[in-house]
Structure formats: structure tokens, C-alpha cells
Motif scaffolding. Structure first.
Motif, mmCIF file in Angstrom:
data_model
loop_
_atom_site.group_PDB
_atom_site.id
_atom_site.type_symbol
_atom_site.label_atom_id
_atom_site.label_comp_id
_atom_site.label_asym_id
_atom_site.label_seq_id
_atom_site.Cartn_x
_atom_site.Cartn_y
_atom_site.Cartn_z
ATOM 1 N N VAL A 1 29.940 50.180 33.513
ATOM 2 C CA VAL A 1 29.884 48.749 33.275
ATOM 3 C C VAL A 1 30.562 48.454 31.947
ATOM 4 O O VAL A 1 30.302 49.133 30.956
ATOM 5 C CB VAL A 1 28.424 48.251 33.242
ATOM 6 N N TYR A 2 31.447 47.481 31.943
ATOM 7 C CA TYR A 2 32.080 47.064 30.699
ATOM 8 C C TYR A 2 32.369 45.572 30.730
ATOM 9 O O TYR A 2 32.476 44.960 31.782
ATOM 10 C CB TYR A 2 33.356 47.867 30.408
ATOM 11 N N ASP A 34 32.793 40.614 33.247
ATOM 12 C CA ASP A 34 32.013 41.841 33.430
ATOM 13 C C ASP A 34 32.601 42.637 34.586
ATOM 14 O O ASP A 34 32.909 42.071 35.635
ATOM 15 C CB ASP A 34 30.552 41.516 33.754
ATOM 16 N N TYR A 35 32.696 43.947 34.389
ATOM 17 C CA TYR A 35 33.234 44.824 35.426
ATOM 18 C C TYR A 35 32.350 46.065 35.563
ATOM 19 O O TYR A 35 31.734 46.509 34.593
ATOM 20 C CB TYR A 35 34.658 45.281 35.076
ATOM 21 N N SER A 36 32.316 46.606 36.741
ATOM 22 C CA SER A 36 31.634 47.886 36.960
ATOM 23 C C SER A 36 32.469 48.668 37.968
ATOM 24 O O SER A 36 33.235 48.104 38.747
ATOM 25 C CB SER A 36 30.206 47.693 37.467
ATOM 26 N N TYR A 37 32.306 49.981 37.917
ATOM 27 C CA TYR A 37 33.055 50.838 38.819
ATOM 28 C C TYR A 37 32.156 51.967 39.275
ATOM 29 O O TYR A 37 31.500 52.614 38.461
ATOM 30 C CB TYR A 37 34.298 51.414 38.131
ATOM 31 N N HIS A 38 32.120 52.206 40.577
ATOM 32 C CA HIS A 38 31.352 53.316 41.146
ATOM 33 C C HIS A 38 32.301 54.491 41.340
ATOM 34 O O HIS A 38 33.314 54.374 42.024
ATOM 35 C CB HIS A 38 30.731 52.903 42.478
#
Length: 69
Positions: A1-2, A34-38
Motif C-alpha cells: 500500500v502506498y 492510494d494504491y495497493s498491489y497484491h
């Protein structure tokens, strides 16, 4: 998450302990937000790895990641 406070080019990569790049997760221009990556670690042996998040040419953050099987 960033969280990006302003739009910029983002690079998110995974490295092994020898510093070899294993995966590029993000390499793109992104807008503020906001961003997140799996990260799907299928096929990667358990162990210690690092990920590096670079924002433009000015900021970077590296963190340790442990994959357990």
C-alpha cells in the motif's frame, strides 16, 4: 500500500538477496491517490527477498519481504 501525493512515475520491483531483479510489479505513470498491489509469489521459493518502490528520480524505499512455504 502506498500513497502518492502527486502524480509521478512509479517503479515497484522484487529482488533476491543477490540483488537480482525477479519481478517488475509496477512500472507506470500514476496519478495522485492510494494504491495497493497484491504480489503472487507462486513459483518463488521460500526465503528472504526485497522490494523497492521508486517514485520518480527523487524518492525510493526498500523493504525486506519474507516468503514462507
Amino acid at each position: 500500500v502506498y500513497l502518492l501525493k502527486e502524480a509521478n512515475f512509479i517503479s515497484l520491483k522484487v529482488y533476491n538477496l543477490a540483488g537480482e531483479e525477479l519481478h517488475t510489479l509496477v512500472s507506470d505513470y500514476q496519478h495522485a491517490g492510494d494504491y495497493s498491489y497484491h504480489f503472487d509469489a507462486t513459483g518463488i521459493p521460500g526465503g528472504i527477498y526485497f522490494y523497492r518502490l521508486k517514485v520518480g528520480d527523487e524518492h525510493q524505499l526498500s523493504r525486506k519481504m519474507i516468503i514462507s512455504r
